[in-house]
Motif scaffolding. Structure first.
Motif, mmCIF file in Angstrom:
data_model
loop_
_atom_site.group_PDB
_atom_site.id
_atom_site.type_symbol
_atom_site.label_atom_id
_atom_site.label_comp_id
_atom_site.label_asym_id
_atom_site.label_seq_id
_atom_site.Cartn_x
_atom_site.Cartn_y
_atom_site.Cartn_z
ATOM 1 N N ARG A 1 0.218 -1.564 -3.987
ATOM 2 C CA ARG A 1 1.301 -2.563 -4.009
ATOM 3 C C ARG A 1 2.050 -2.583 -2.680
ATOM 4 O O ARG A 1 2.411 -3.650 -2.163
ATOM 5 C CB ARG A 1 2.257 -2.279 -5.169
ATOM 6 N N THR A 2 2.262 -1.411 -2.098
ATOM 7 C CA THR A 2 2.922 -1.330 -0.799
ATOM 8 C C THR A 2 2.101 -2.045 0.274
ATOM 9 O O THR A 2 2.637 -2.809 1.091
ATOM 10 C CB THR A 2 3.145 0.136 -0.400
ATOM 11 N N GLU B 1 0.644 2.345 -6.670
ATOM 12 C CA GLU B 1 1.860 2.100 -5.893
ATOM 13 C C GLU B 1 1.531 1.911 -4.418
ATOM 14 O O GLU B 1 2.105 1.041 -3.740
ATOM 15 C CB GLU B 1 2.843 3.257 -6.074
ATOM 16 N N GLU B 2 0.600 2.697 -3.900
ATOM 17 C CA GLU B 2 0.187 2.540 -2.506
ATOM 18 C C GLU B 2 -0.488 1.199 -2.270
ATOM 19 O O GLU B 2 -0.311 0.576 -1.212
ATOM 20 C CB GLU B 2 -0.757 3.680 -2.118
ATOM 21 N N ALA C 1 2.361 -5.799 -0.166
ATOM 22 C CA ALA C 1 3.686 -6.271 0.246
ATOM 23 C C ALA C 1 3.786 -6.318 1.767
ATOM 24 O O ALA C 1 4.361 -7.259 2.343
ATOM 25 C CB ALA C 1 4.770 -5.373 -0.336
ATOM 26 N N GLU C 2 3.198 -5.317 2.441
ATOM 27 C CA GLU C 2 3.247 -5.289 3.902
ATOM 28 C C GLU C 2 2.405 -6.404 4.516
ATOM 29 O O GLU C 2 2.755 -6.943 5.578
ATOM 30 C CB GLU C 2 2.783 -3.918 4.402
#
Length: 303
Positions: free
Chosen positions: A287-288, A284-285, A291-292
């Motif tokens: 993917r974040t 999840e980190e 995305a950023e």
């Protein structure tokens, strides 16, 4: 004192990175637990600009620290925070990427067209993944050099060794990073904290390290000079040596001497989620972070 056995020995493999830079990778992108807290080690060297001139154009990093050590030529660097500079032969840069940085590294050859350097990636623990990015640029003249009576030379880049302290500090992995030269046929032992994982990387000459199948861990001078030992049996150029447990490393240089890096660090022992230049703890980190990068929020304000 107990000599660390050799757990594994391997040759660095040819790899292309950046904009076509020819390098040899000793480890990386496979099993991050094996070298914890270290993630990747590259040896980039070339005698012709075509091997390295493309360099490493703008790219991101998050969650790691990169350690660049230049032996020949230079590396120009710049980043999204406005930092810029040049690493020359013998210089070291320790970059803490932390919460995120965009940077570029552009190698240049010396007057003979030669370029040589190393880059090591160290992981950051969970509580420092999103720390504010920072640099430590160290000039060659500021790196302590220990000269032994037998001709052994040790440059202490980071950590404490034989009463000298390296100039790079405040690193999460609390590493030891040494550049060591052992003269021809000399036998030496080097202390290593038993709690740290350690590896050696040979880049000049050849030698024999302690081995589980060889309790002495060294060759006798007559064996090296005579026909009993083939020089090809010694660990030579671009060889990675991974050590088991113990509190010292034993080595004997071959007929041409031996130069190697000796690196050790305390394992972080946390989950690793890794994609290219970004290393976090969870998917999840990751993917974040991706995305950023896409939406322009990757670079965080200093705090």
């Amino acid at each position: 004192m107990s000599i660390r056995p050799v757990d594994r020995q391997s040759l660095a493999t040819p790899t292309l990175e950046g904009a076509g830079v020819h390098l040899h990778r000793a480890f990386g992108f496979h099993d991050p637990k094996r070298h914890d807290p270290f993630l990747l080690f590259d040896d980039f060297r070339g005698d012709h600009p075509g091997d390295y001139a493309g360099g490493f154009p703008w790219h991101p990093h998050r969650g790691i620290e990169t350690i660049t050590y230049v032996l020949a030529g230079s590396v120009d660097h710049g980043d999204s925070l406005g930092n810029a500079g040049r690493l020359k032969a013998g210089d070291v840069q320790w970059m803490t990427a932390g919460s995120g940085i965009l940077h570029q590294e552009m190698p240049k050859g010396n007057a003979q067209g030669q370029m040589h350097g190393f880059q090591l990636w160290a992981n950051l623990p969970r509580d420092l993944k999103m720390t504010t990015p920072r640099y430590q640029d160290v000039k060659s003249r500021d790196i302590p050099e220990i000269l032994e009576d037998d001709g052994t030379v040790v440059k202490v880049i980071t950590g404490n060794f034989w009463g000298r302290s390296g100039p790079v500090d405040g690193i999460a992995a609390d590493p030891l990073y040494l550049d060591i030269y052992v003269p021809p046929l000399r036998r030496k032992t080097f202390p290593i904290d038993t709690r740290r994982k350690a590896f050696a990387y040979v880049f000049e000459g050849a030698g024999k390290f302690a081995d589980a199948s060889d309790p002495r861990g060294v060759l006798l001078e007559k064996e090296v000079r005579g026909e009993e030992v083939n020089i090809r049996d010694l660990s030579g150029n671009r060889t990675l040596i991974q050590f088991g447990k113990g509190d010292e490393v034993a080595v004997q240089a071959g007929p041409d001497g031996l130069r190697f890096l000796l690196v050790a660090g305390a394992p972080i022992q946390e989950p690793v989620a890794w994609h290219g230049p970004i290393v976090m703890n969870t998917a999840e980190e990751l993917r974040t972070a991706m995305a950023e990068l896409r939406n322009g929020t990757f670079i965080k304000p200093a705090h």
